[in-house]
Design a protein around this motif. Structure first.
Motif, short mmCIF file in Angstrom:
data_model
loop_
_atom_site.label_atom_id
_atom_site.label_comp_id
_atom_site.label_asym_id
_atom_site.label_seq_id
_atom_site.Cartn_x
_atom_site.Cartn_y
_atom_site.Cartn_z
N ARG B 5 0.85 -1.18 0.00
CA ARG B 5 0.00 0.00 0.00
C ARG B 5 0.89 1.24 0.00
NH1 ARG B 5 -3.75 2.79 2.23
NH2 ARG B 5 -2.52 3.07 4.11
N LEU B 6 0.57 2.16 -0.88
CA LEU B 6 1.35 3.40 -0.92
C LEU B 6 1.01 4.26 0.30
CD1 LEU B 6 1.15 4.52 -4.65
CD2 LEU B 6 3.18 3.80 -3.38
N PRO B 7 2.00 5.01 0.79
CA PRO B 7 1.71 5.98 1.86
C PRO B 7 0.65 6.97 1.38
CG PRO B 7 4.08 5.76 1.53
CD PRO B 7 3.40 4.97 0.45
N ALA B 8 -0.09 7.50 2.30
CA ALA B 8 -1.19 8.41 1.95
C ALA B 8 -0.69 9.60 1.14
CB ALA B 8 -1.88 8.89 3.23
N TYR B 9 0.44 10.17 1.55
CA TYR B 9 0.90 11.37 0.83
C TYR B 9 1.28 11.02 -0.60
CZ TYR B 9 5.84 10.10 1.12
OH TYR B 9 7.06 9.48 0.96
N GLU B 10 1.75 9.79 -0.84
CA GLU B 10 2.08 9.37 -2.20
C GLU B 10 0.81 9.23 -3.04
OE1 GLU B 10 4.76 9.30 -3.72
OE2 GLU B 10 6.42 8.86 -2.36
N SER B 33 -7.37 23.32 -2.97
CA SER B 33 -6.66 23.76 -1.77
C SER B 33 -6.37 22.57 -0.86
CB SER B 33 -7.49 24.78 -1.01
OG SER B 33 -8.59 24.13 -0.40
N GLU B 34 -5.51 22.80 0.10
CA GLU B 34 -5.15 21.72 1.02
C GLU B 34 -6.37 21.20 1.75
OE1 GLU B 34 -1.94 22.80 3.55
OE2 GLU B 34 -0.52 22.96 1.90
N SER B 35 -7.25 22.11 2.15
CA SER B 35 -8.42 21.64 2.91
C SER B 35 -9.34 20.81 2.01
CB SER B 35 -9.18 22.83 3.51
OG SER B 35 -9.64 23.69 2.50
N ALA B 36 -9.42 21.17 0.73
CA ALA B 36 -10.25 20.38 -0.19
C ALA B 36 -9.68 18.98 -0.37
CB ALA B 36 -10.35 21.10 -1.53
N LEU B 37 -8.37 18.90 -0.59
CA LEU B 37 -7.74 17.60 -0.78
C LEU B 37 -7.82 16.78 0.51
CD1 LEU B 37 -4.62 18.67 -2.86
CD2 LEU B 37 -6.52 17.25 -3.65
N GLN B 38 -7.71 17.49 1.62
CA GLN B 38 -7.78 16.83 2.92
C GLN B 38 -9.12 16.09 3.07
OE1 GLN B 38 -7.91 18.51 7.53
NE2 GLN B 38 -7.63 19.89 5.82
N GLN B 39 -10.19 16.77 2.69
CA GLN B 39 -11.50 16.13 2.79
C GLN B 39 -11.65 15.02 1.76
OE1 GLN B 39 -14.90 18.68 3.07
NE2 GLN B 39 -13.83 20.20 4.33
N GLN B 40 -11.17 15.28 0.53
CA GLN B 40 -11.31 14.31 -0.54
C GLN B 40 -10.65 12.98 -0.19
OE1 GLN B 40 -10.13 15.80 -4.39
NE2 GLN B 40 -9.82 13.76 -5.21
N GLY B 42 -9.55 12.21 3.02
CA GLY B 42 -9.75 11.82 4.40
C GLY B 42 -8.46 11.67 5.18
N VAL B 43 -7.53 12.58 4.93
CA VAL B 43 -6.27 12.57 5.66
C VAL B 43 -6.07 13.93 6.33
CG1 VAL B 43 -5.21 10.90 4.11
CG2 VAL B 43 -4.97 13.35 3.65
N SER B 44 -5.06 14.03 7.16
CA SER B 44 -4.83 15.30 7.85
C SER B 44 -4.18 16.31 6.90
CB SER B 44 -3.91 15.08 9.04
OG SER B 44 -2.60 14.90 8.60
N ARG B 45 -4.22 17.57 7.29
CA ARG B 45 -3.68 18.59 6.40
C ARG B 45 -2.16 18.47 6.28
NH1 ARG B 45 -2.11 24.16 5.50
NH2 ARG B 45 -1.85 24.67 7.68
N MET B 46 -1.49 18.04 7.34
CA MET B 46 -0.03 17.86 7.26
C MET B 46 0.33 16.91 6.14
SD MET B 46 2.23 19.41 9.09
CE MET B 46 3.63 18.33 9.41
N ALA B 51 2.46 16.28 0.53
CA ALA B 51 2.30 15.85 -0.86
C ALA B 51 2.47 17.02 -1.82
CB ALA B 51 0.94 15.19 -1.05
N VAL B 52 1.73 18.09 -1.58
CA VAL B 52 1.74 19.21 -2.50
C VAL B 52 3.08 19.95 -2.43
CG1 VAL B 52 0.54 21.28 -3.26
CG2 VAL B 52 -0.74 19.40 -2.26
N LYS B 53 3.66 20.01 -1.24
CA LYS B 53 4.96 20.66 -1.11
C LYS B 53 6.01 19.94 -1.94
CE LYS B 53 6.53 20.70 3.08
NZ LYS B 53 7.35 19.47 3.04
N GLU B 54 5.97 18.62 -1.92
CA GLU B 54 6.94 17.87 -2.72
C GLU B 54 6.73 18.08 -4.21
OE1 GLU B 54 7.28 13.77 -1.59
OE2 GLU B 54 7.90 14.25 0.46
N LEU B 55 5.48 18.19 -4.61
CA LEU B 55 5.22 18.49 -6.02
C LEU B 55 5.75 19.87 -6.39
CD1 LEU B 55 1.60 17.07 -6.40
CD2 LEU B 55 3.71 16.12 -7.36
N ALA B 56 5.69 20.79 -5.44
CA ALA B 56 6.22 22.13 -5.69
C ALA B 56 7.73 22.06 -5.86
CB ALA B 56 5.83 23.07 -4.56
#
Lengths: 236, 236
Positions: B5-10, B33-40, B42-46, B51-56
DNA sequence: CAGTGGTCTAGACCACCGA
DNA sequence: CGGTGGTCTAGACCACTGG
């Protein structure tokens, strides 16, 4: 000088980096564990983890789960070679870029070309030949083949206004690119347009971009050796 | 296929990356936004933030605090060009590396050399000339000047056993390196040792390494154009 | 002002390594 | 087994952007 307070994780990174660059910790030496650094700096482990993880990404340290963190072997000096759009590159040098369009055509792929573009022999392919100038001096001879599946209207654009590189990146989302850099002598045609002797060596970059399942484009970029070089810098 | 199983951030990264590479989100489009992805997911904002920081960091998206995240302009295809020790490089290709030592000497720097090494004119400098072979074929002509302050015992080592690059990286912690790649014709000496004609173009890499306050080394590496090219690949 | 991303915490569970 | 790093959470405060 720098009045802003650095984030905690940056302070931890700076500390570890300083030990390495100043030679206090050498290749293979152990880096303090996360819990040790956590106590030393009075921050949470997540913060230390972020600092050391970023150093691992940068290649300064190697981490092994269950074992620990050690200063990496720096035997692979690696640096980022920017493969960029010639237009942006020239503008960034503060010079003027212009393009002369030599050829714009559709043609049928022969066996070799079809193989490179992953098409069947005889498939229709777009072909352009451009000459790029930096402040009026020819700097790049660009011979490019484009897969119509990736950019159906490629032949209709004004190539003096948009470089193929830019247009293709806008049209077809990029998924992969590879390149090679060689030293070659120019063909008679290349030498004539670049205004150099046939004995003058050139840097030749061959680039292939892939978009999804298609090979989008193959470009051969010829630079006069006396007027152009690739360069890069690596720090830390 | 991949049972782990891939890590959630992956998973979040993979989702965003897929939208971009498949063209659903184009350059300039807003990323949720982070809050949108967080809900989508079901993970924490951290976790989303990571995830998004690494893509940046990878350059796929651009983040602006207070504003949001957008898909980056992919106009700068950049790729990592590995500037590596010739020994490791040849071994990795599964071939045999050998070295012939042509010159090992100390000399006094003339004005030009002193300036490059940031020494005063007339300062003592080490100079070595080596020829590297890949499976017995000459592949690199290496002319190097070394700052004695960075490696006082450089002239005493066995250069057939350790390349200068490797030795210097072990001796002097590296803080900075820069290089340039050009196309040139070989000198008479270079052509003779590389066993090529003087009209055969060569790739020439010039490398400068800095260790702390010293310029540690300046190397000129000449490769026969027909036998060598630099290459790289870029994915995502 | 509300919404965004940047940073940080104090926990937690896990997989892995070496003794 | 204890120590390591890999991941994750549910909060929190902040600086910044835009309307």
């Amino acid at each position: 000088m720098n009045a802003v307070r650095l984030p905690a994780y940056e302070q931890v990174k700076a500390f570890v980096k300083a030990q390495i660059t100043q030679g206090a910790w050498r290749s293979g030496d152990a880096v303090p564990s996360e819990s040790a650094l956590q106590q030393q700096f009075g921050v949470s482990r997540m913060t230390v983890n972020r600092a050391v993880k970023e150093l691992a990404v940068e290649g300064l340290v190697t981490r092994v789960r269950g074992s620990g963190t050690v200063v990496a072997q720096l035997h692979r000096i690696s640096s980022t070679l920017a493969v960029r759009d010639i237009h942006d590159e020239i503008l960034e040098r503060g010079h003027e870029h212009s393009t002369r369009v030599l050829t714009v055509e559709g043609l049928r792929a022969d066996a070799a070309l079809a193989r490179q573009l992953k098409l069947r022999a005889g498939a229709r392919v777009f072909h352009t030949v451009l000459l790029h100038f930096e402040d009026g001096v020819p700097i790049q001879f660009e011979d490019r083949h484009v897969n119509p599946a990736a950019a159906p209207h490629f032949l209709e654009i004004d190539l003096t206004q948009t470089t193929p590189t830019r247009y293709l990146l806008e049209q077809a989302p990029l998924t992969e690119a590879s390149y090679s850099i060689e030293a070659c002598l120019p063909s008679a045609t290349e030498a004539r347009y670049l205004e150099i002797k046939r004995s003058e060596p050139c840097l030749v970059m061959t680039r292939r971009t892939v978009s999804g399942v298609h090979v989008a484009s193959m470009g051969r970029l010829v630079y006069p050796g006396l007027r152009y070089s690739f360069g890069g810098k690596f720090q830390l």
